[in-house]
Design a protein around this motif. Structure first.
Motif, PDB file in Angstrom:
ATOM      1  N   ILE A 105      49.321 -28.367 109.825  1.00 22.88           N
ATOM      2  CA  ILE A 105      48.532 -27.803 110.937  1.00 22.88           C
ATOM      3  C   ILE A 105      49.145 -28.188 112.281  1.00 22.88           C
ATOM      4  N   VAL A 106      49.562 -29.443 112.413  1.00 21.57           N
ATOM      5  CA  VAL A 106      50.188 -29.893 113.657  1.00 21.57           C
ATOM      6  C   VAL A 106      51.474 -29.111 113.915  1.00 21.57           C
ATOM      7  N   LEU A 107      52.306 -28.934 112.889  1.00 19.54           N
ATOM      8  CA  LEU A 107      53.560 -28.185 113.061  1.00 19.54           C
ATOM      9  C   LEU A 107      53.295 -26.732 113.440  1.00 19.54           C
ATOM     10  N   ILE A 108      52.300 -26.116 112.815  1.00 14.21           N
ATOM     11  CA  ILE A 108      51.957 -24.732 113.151  1.00 14.21           C
ATOM     12  C   ILE A 108      51.458 -24.654 114.597  1.00 14.21           C
ATOM     13  N   ALA A 109      50.642 -25.608 115.006  1.00 14.42           N
ATOM     14  CA  ALA A 109      50.129 -25.612 116.378  1.00 14.42           C
ATOM     15  C   ALA A 109      51.253 -25.807 117.392  1.00 14.42           C
ATOM     16  N   ILE A 110      52.175 -26.725 117.091  1.00 19.79           N
ATOM     17  CA  ILE A 110      53.304 -26.972 117.997  1.00 19.79           C
ATOM     18  C   ILE A 110      54.176 -25.719 118.112  1.00 19.79           C
ATOM     19  N   GLY A 111      54.373 -25.041 117.002  1.00 20.24           N
ATOM     20  CA  GLY A 111      55.270 -23.881 116.990  1.00 20.24           C
ATOM     21  C   GLY A 111      54.588 -22.543 117.171  1.00 20.24           C
ATOM     22  N   ARG A 112      53.348 -22.533 117.573  1.00 21.89           N
ATOM     23  CA  ARG A 112      52.564 -21.293 117.622  1.00 21.89           C
ATOM     24  C   ARG A 112      53.165 -20.212 118.507  1.00 21.89           C
ATOM     25  N   HIS A 113      54.086 -20.553 119.365  1.00 23.10           N
ATOM     26  CA  HIS A 113      54.715 -19.550 120.226  1.00 23.10           C
ATOM     27  C   HIS A 113      56.073 -19.108 119.691  1.00 23.10           C
ATOM     28  N   GLY A 114      56.303 -19.369 118.387  1.00 21.96           N
ATOM     29  CA  GLY A 114      57.509 -18.867 117.752  1.00 21.96           C
ATOM     30  C   GLY A 114      58.586 -19.879 117.447  1.00 21.96           C
ATOM     31  N   ALA A 115      58.336 -21.136 117.735  1.00 24.85           N
ATOM     32  CA  ALA A 115      59.337 -22.169 117.435  1.00 24.85           C
ATOM     33  C   ALA A 115      59.514 -22.284 115.923  1.00 24.85           C
ATOM     34  N   PRO A 116      60.697 -22.636 115.466  1.00 24.89           N
ATOM     35  CA  PRO A 116      60.938 -22.748 114.022  1.00 24.89           C
ATOM     36  C   PRO A 116      59.998 -23.699 113.290  1.00 24.89           C
ATOM     37  N   VAL A 117      59.452 -24.719 113.978  1.00 26.06           N
ATOM     38  CA  VAL A 117      58.543 -25.634 113.291  1.00 26.06           C
ATOM     39  C   VAL A 117      57.284 -24.908 112.810  1.00 26.06           C
ATOM     40  N   LEU A 118      56.960 -23.786 113.441  1.00 26.19           N
ATOM     41  CA  LEU A 118      55.850 -22.967 112.947  1.00 26.19           C
ATOM     42  C   LEU A 118      56.103 -22.585 111.494  1.00 26.19           C
ATOM     43  N   TRP A 119      57.319 -22.157 111.194  1.00 24.87           N
ATOM     44  CA  TRP A 119      57.655 -21.676 109.851  1.00 24.87           C
ATOM     45  C   TRP A 119      57.808 -22.823 108.864  1.00 24.87           C
ATOM     46  N   VAL A 120      58.154 -24.012 109.366  1.00 26.19           N
ATOM     47  CA  VAL A 120      58.137 -25.197 108.514  1.00 26.19           C
ATOM     48  C   VAL A 120      56.689 -25.489 108.105  1.00 26.19           C
ATOM     49  N   GLY A 121      55.766 -25.409 109.069  1.00 22.62           N
ATOM     50  CA  GLY A 121      54.349 -25.599 108.764  1.00 22.62           C
ATOM     51  C   GLY A 121      53.823 -24.557 107.794  1.00 22.62           C
ATOM     52  N   VAL A 122      54.275 -23.318 107.942  1.00 23.46           N
ATOM     53  CA  VAL A 122      53.881 -22.258 107.005  1.00 23.46           C
ATOM     54  C   VAL A 122      54.433 -22.567 105.614  1.00 23.46           C
ATOM     55  N   GLY A 123      55.686 -23.024 105.535  1.00 24.19           N
ATOM     56  CA  GLY A 123      56.279 -23.387 104.245  1.00 24.19           C
ATOM     57  C   GLY A 123      55.530 -24.529 103.583  1.00 24.19           C
ATOM     58  N   MET A 124      55.109 -25.503 104.376  1.00 21.96           N
ATOM     59  CA  MET A 124      54.316 -26.608 103.825  1.00 21.96           C
ATOM     60  C   MET A 124      52.977 -26.088 103.302  1.00 21.96           C
ATOM     61  N   THR A 125      52.400 -25.139 103.999  1.00 28.60           N
ATOM     62  CA  THR A 125      51.132 -24.553 103.574  1.00 28.60           C
ATOM     63  C   THR A 125      51.304 -23.774 102.276  1.00 28.60           C
ATOM     64  N   VAL A 126      52.381 -23.018 102.171  1.00 29.40           N
ATOM     65  CA  VAL A 126      52.673 -22.279 100.937  1.00 29.40           C
ATOM     66  C   VAL A 126      52.836 -23.274  99.786  1.00 29.40           C
ATOM     67  N   TYR A 127      53.595 -24.350 100.015  1.00 27.16           N
ATOM     68  CA  TYR A 127      53.761 -25.368  98.980  1.00 27.16           C
ATOM     69  C   TYR A 127      52.411 -25.960  98.585  1.00 27.16           C
ATOM     70  N   GLY A 128      51.588 -26.261  99.566  1.00 26.48           N
ATOM     71  CA  GLY A 128      50.265 -26.814  99.287  1.00 26.48           C
ATOM     72  C   GLY A 128      49.421 -25.878  98.443  1.00 26.48           C
ATOM     73  N   PHE A 129      49.512 -24.586  98.718  1.00 28.99           N
ATOM     74  CA  PHE A 129      48.775 -23.606  97.924  1.00 28.99           C
ATOM     75  C   PHE A 129      49.312 -23.571  96.489  1.00 28.99           C
ATOM     76  N   LEU A 130      50.629 -23.582  96.333  1.00 29.41           N
ATOM     77  CA  LEU A 130      51.226 -23.591  94.987  1.00 29.41           C
ATOM     78  C   LEU A 130      50.855 -24.872  94.243  1.00 29.41           C
ATOM     79  N   TYR A 131      50.848 -25.992  94.944  1.00 27.73           N
ATOM     80  CA  TYR A 131      50.421 -27.264  94.359  1.00 27.73           C
ATOM     81  C   TYR A 131      48.978 -27.155  93.876  1.00 27.73           C
ATOM     82  N   PHE A 132      48.112 -26.612  94.719  1.00 32.94           N
ATOM     83  CA  PHE A 132      46.703 -26.455  94.371  1.00 32.94           C
ATOM     84  C   PHE A 132      46.552 -25.604  93.111  1.00 32.94           C
ATOM     85  N   LEU A 133      47.303 -24.511  93.033  1.00 28.81           N
ATOM     86  CA  LEU A 133      47.224 -23.644  91.851  1.00 28.81           C
ATOM     87  C   LEU A 133      47.749 -24.343  90.603  1.00 28.81           C
ATOM     88  N   ALA A 134      48.966 -24.885  90.696  1.00 29.44           N
ATOM     89  CA  ALA A 134      49.627 -25.437  89.507  1.00 29.44           C
ATOM     90  C   ALA A 134      49.055 -26.790  89.092  1.00 29.44           C
TER      91      ALA A 134
END
Length: 164
Positions: free
Chosen positions: A63-92
């Motif tokens: 969430i912090v990375l997404i907030a920091i990168g909310r204007h398009g910085a690459p850390v936004l996409w790192v935060g999105v990748g962490m979120t995707v991983y978290g969702f896959l973790y939750f499922l598996a």
């Protein structure tokens, strides 16, 4: 090109998160962080366990990375990748390996069955030491894990046929 670059960041982050999660699981959760993680290796008495605090910490970082990168910085996409991983973790992990959903799905073959078997072998050892298979989305082969457990513990396993 920007879409491809951002997607690449997300995919690389998901892959990196498995390595980070493996390392954190082995050296933090089964090390100095055992106080929280121990609840995961004991029978659960409610909907949540103390170990879930690790997911909260990783989610907060995303969430912090997404907030920091909310204007398009690459850390936004790192935060999105962490979120995707978290969702896959939750499922598996939470859903399929530990059946923490209101419905049951038991994989009968393929990758998901191997993942569940590897995680059961992880839980075949009492306590924090001598466990195998610390990944959440990648699992070594079941015969290799059984051989590693046998080499570490011989016949002293609490559930030697956990992976059936």
């Amino acid at each position: 090109m920007t879409i491809v670059f951002n997607l690449l960041i997300v995919l690389l982050t998901v892959a990196a998160m498995e390595a980070i999660a493996w390392t954190a699981h082995k050296y933090v959760m089964h090390g100095f962080g055992w106080g929280w993680h121990k609840s995961h290796h004991e029978p659960r008495t409610g909907v949540f366990e103390r170990n879930d605090l690790y997911a909260v910490l990783f989610a907060a970082l995303a969430i912090v990375l997404i907030a920091i990168g909310r204007h398009g910085a690459p850390v936004l996409w790192v935060g999105v990748g962490m979120t995707v991983y978290g969702f896959l973790y939750f499922l598996a992990h939470d859903g399929i390996a530990h059946q923490r959903w209101p419905f049951r799905y038991v994989p009968r073959h393929g990758y998901l069955k191997r993942l569940v078997q590897a995680h059961r072998l992880h839980h075949a050892v009492e306590g924090k030491d001598g466990c195998v298979s610390f990944g959440f989305l990648y699992a070594p082969s079941v015969p290799a894990l059984k051989a590693r457990l046998k080499a570490l513990h011989g016949d002293r396993l609490k559930a030697p046929d956990a992976a059936g």
